[in-house]
Write a protein that holds these residues in place. Sequence first.
Motif, PDB file in Angstrom:
ATOM      1  N   VAL A  34      -5.183  -3.847   2.653  1.00 32.08           N
ATOM      2  CA  VAL A  34      -4.936  -4.033   1.291  1.00 32.08           C
ATOM      3  C   VAL A  34      -6.056  -4.910   0.678  1.00 32.08           C
ATOM      4  N   GLN A  35      -6.783  -4.501  -0.537  1.00 28.29           N
ATOM      5  CA  GLN A  35      -7.573  -5.355  -1.007  1.00 28.29           C
ATOM      6  C   GLN A  35      -7.157  -5.765  -2.157  1.00 28.29           C
ATOM      7  N   VAL A  36      -7.646  -6.906  -2.586  1.00 26.45           N
ATOM      8  CA  VAL A  36      -7.347  -7.335  -4.198  1.00 26.45           C
ATOM      9  C   VAL A  36      -7.760  -6.137  -5.326  1.00 26.45           C
ATOM     10  N   SER A  37      -6.885  -6.070  -6.154  1.00 29.50           N
ATOM     11  CA  SER A  37      -6.922  -5.069  -7.343  1.00 29.50           C
ATOM     12  C   SER A  37      -6.568  -3.463  -6.727  1.00 29.50           C
ATOM     13  N   MET A  38      -6.218  -3.191  -5.533  1.00 25.35           N
ATOM     14  CA  MET A  38      -5.601  -1.979  -4.976  1.00 25.35           C
ATOM     15  C   MET A  38      -4.213  -1.789  -5.781  1.00 25.35           C
ATOM     16  N   ARG A  39      -4.087  -0.431  -6.179  1.00 24.03           N
ATOM     17  CA  ARG A  39      -2.984  -0.276  -6.786  1.00 24.03           C
ATOM     18  C   ARG A  39      -1.887   0.344  -5.754  1.00 24.03           C
ATOM     19  N   LEU A  40      -0.776   0.023  -5.603  1.00 24.07           N
ATOM     20  CA  LEU A  40       0.284   0.366  -4.531  1.00 24.07           C
ATOM     21  C   LEU A  40       1.689   0.831  -4.965  1.00 24.07           C
ATOM     22  N   GLU A  41       1.975   1.732  -4.468  1.00 24.23           N
ATOM     23  CA  GLU A  41       3.261   2.195  -4.972  1.00 24.23           C
ATOM     24  C   GLU A  41       4.515   1.480  -4.192  1.00 24.23           C
ATOM     25  N   VAL A  42       5.552   1.204  -4.640  1.00 22.72           N
ATOM     26  CA  VAL A  42       6.805   0.568  -4.277  1.00 22.72           C
ATOM     27  C   VAL A  42       7.811   1.280  -4.373  1.00 22.72           C
ATOM     28  N   ASN A  43       8.484   2.028  -3.401  1.00 13.52           N
ATOM     29  CA  ASN A  43       9.684   2.835  -3.620  1.00 13.52           C
ATOM     30  C   ASN A  43      10.946   1.988  -3.286  1.00 13.52           C
ATOM     31  N   PRO A  44      11.994   2.654  -3.687  1.00 18.18           N
ATOM     32  CA  PRO A  44      13.153   1.875  -3.358  1.00 18.18           C
ATOM     33  C   PRO A  44      13.256   1.668  -1.914  1.00 18.18           C
ATOM     34  N   GLY A  45      13.981   0.558  -1.453  1.00 17.66           N
ATOM     35  CA  GLY A  45      13.917   0.357   0.127  1.00 17.66           C
ATOM     36  C   GLY A  45      12.621  -0.094   0.543  1.00 17.66           C
ATOM     37  N   ALA A  46      11.746  -0.265   0.056  1.00 17.10           N
ATOM     38  CA  ALA A  46      10.538  -0.562   0.712  1.00 17.10           C
ATOM     39  C   ALA A  46      10.218  -2.008   0.417  1.00 17.10           C
ATOM     40  N   LYS A  47       9.426  -2.861   1.568  1.00 14.80           N
ATOM     41  CA  LYS A  47       9.024  -3.994   1.197  1.00 14.80           C
ATOM     42  C   LYS A  47       7.784  -4.033   0.292  1.00 14.80           C
ATOM     43  N   VAL A  48       7.584  -5.113  -0.401  1.00 11.00           N
ATOM     44  CA  VAL A  48       6.453  -5.342  -1.443  1.00 11.00           C
ATOM     45  C   VAL A  48       5.394  -5.588  -0.419  1.00 11.00           C
ATOM     46  N   PRO A  49       4.178  -4.972  -0.068  1.00 10.89           N
ATOM     47  CA  PRO A  49       3.324  -5.457   1.113  1.00 10.89           C
ATOM     48  C   PRO A  49       2.465  -6.467   0.892  1.00 10.89           C
ATOM     49  N   VAL A  50       2.031  -7.050  -0.257  1.00 13.12           N
ATOM     50  CA  VAL A  50       1.151  -8.172  -0.628  1.00 13.12           C
ATOM     51  C   VAL A  50       1.652  -8.734  -2.072  1.00 13.12           C
ATOM     52  N   ASP A  51       1.387 -10.068  -2.273  1.00 14.38           N
ATOM     53  CA  ASP A  51       1.640 -10.573  -3.621  1.00 14.38           C
ATOM     54  C   ASP A  51       0.938  -9.863  -4.740  1.00 14.38           C
ATOM     55  N   GLY A  52       1.397  -9.448  -5.852  1.00 19.91           N
ATOM     56  CA  GLY A  52       1.133  -8.838  -6.899  1.00 19.91           C
ATOM     57  C   GLY A  52       1.479  -8.750  -8.068  1.00 19.91           C
ATOM     58  N   VAL A  53       1.135  -7.817  -8.991  1.00 22.02           N
ATOM     59  CA  VAL A  53       1.856  -7.687 -10.410  1.00 22.02           C
ATOM     60  C   VAL A  53       2.165  -6.437 -10.683  1.00 22.02           C
ATOM     61  N   VAL A  54       3.500  -6.262 -11.187  1.00 22.38           N
ATOM     62  CA  VAL A  54       3.964  -5.033 -11.649  1.00 22.38           C
ATOM     63  C   VAL A  54       3.092  -4.301 -12.809  1.00 22.38           C
ATOM     64  N   VAL A  55       2.238  -2.968 -12.592  1.00 24.24           N
ATOM     65  CA  VAL A  55       1.809  -2.509 -13.646  1.00 24.24           C
ATOM     66  C   VAL A  55       2.368  -1.314 -14.214  1.00 24.24           C
ATOM     67  N   MET A  56       3.346  -0.720 -13.424  1.00 22.91           N
ATOM     68  CA  MET A  56       4.102   0.419 -14.270  1.00 22.91           C
ATOM     69  C   MET A  56       5.392   0.628 -13.298  1.00 22.91           C
ATOM     70  N   GLY A  57       6.589   0.858 -14.151  1.00 16.94           N
ATOM     71  CA  GLY A  57       7.700   1.078 -13.571  1.00 16.94           C
ATOM     72  C   GLY A  57       8.439  -0.176 -13.662  1.00 16.94           C
ATOM     73  N   SER A  58       9.679  -0.166 -12.862  1.00 19.78           N
ATOM     74  CA  SER A  58      10.404  -1.388 -12.890  1.00 19.78           C
ATOM     75  C   SER A  58      11.261  -1.241 -11.610  1.00 19.78           C
ATOM     76  N   GLY A  59      12.058  -2.313 -11.269  1.00 19.84           N
ATOM     77  CA  GLY A  59      12.779  -2.189  -9.815  1.00 19.84           C
ATOM     78  C   GLY A  59      13.491  -3.575  -9.760  1.00 19.84           C
ATOM     79  N   ARG A  60      14.333  -3.531  -8.788  1.00 18.70           N
ATOM     80  CA  ARG A  60      15.157  -4.724  -8.562  1.00 18.70           C
ATOM     81  C   ARG A  60      14.577  -5.198  -7.319  1.00 18.70           C
ATOM     82  N   ILE A  61      14.241  -6.494  -7.103  1.00 27.96           N
ATOM     83  CA  ILE A  61      13.606  -7.276  -6.066  1.00 27.96           C
ATOM     84  C   ILE A  61      14.645  -8.094  -5.414  1.00 27.96           C
ATOM     85  N   ASP A  62      14.822  -7.832  -3.978  1.00 26.62           N
ATOM     86  CA  ASP A  62      15.911  -8.874  -3.232  1.00 26.62           C
ATOM     87  C   ASP A  62      14.806  -9.760  -2.523  1.00 26.62           C
ATOM     88  N   SER A  63      14.846 -11.019  -2.988  1.00 25.65           N
ATOM     89  CA  SER A  63      14.091 -11.998  -2.522  1.00 25.65           C
ATOM     90  C   SER A  63      14.641 -13.029  -1.664  1.00 25.65           C
TER      91      SER A  63
END
Length: 142
Positions: A34-63
């Motif tokens: 993953v490169q900086v500025s890449m847009r990634l999908e995060v589905n329910p149950g998936a781990k967030v792959p890299v540090d980033g910022v949400v640009v569309m949608g929403s979710g609940r994060i278990d940290s």
Amino acid sequence: ATSSVRKAIKSIVALKPDTATVAGTKEVIPASAVQVSMRLEVNPGAKVPVDGVVVMGSGRIDSSMLTGESKPSRVTVGDDVKAGTVNTDGFFLMEATHLASESAVAKLVKLVEMAQAQKAPTEQLVNSIAQWYTPAVVLSAA
């Protein structure tokens, strides 16, 4: 004590995400690609792959594994998300702000590996004394 330390280290290493899903193409790539500025999908149950910022949608994060926070927190557009946290509910697109090697979880894993590799000062002292003491005792006993 060492078995509990090993278990803790394994759980920290398990936090590192292995893959990321590229937005639009749904191509699954290694998180390390993953490169900086890449847009990634995060589905329910998936781990967030890299540090980033949400640009569309929403979710609940278990940290909880990373921060100890007991309840999942809601994230929406503009919120920061950290690698290794889990999207328990919802779907969102995120933009990578850091490489996988620069994420908070990667830094934590590196610190644990470095600490494990270094010997404690007491252990170093015992080893250096044993290097001379043991042969001296064996020789004097002969």
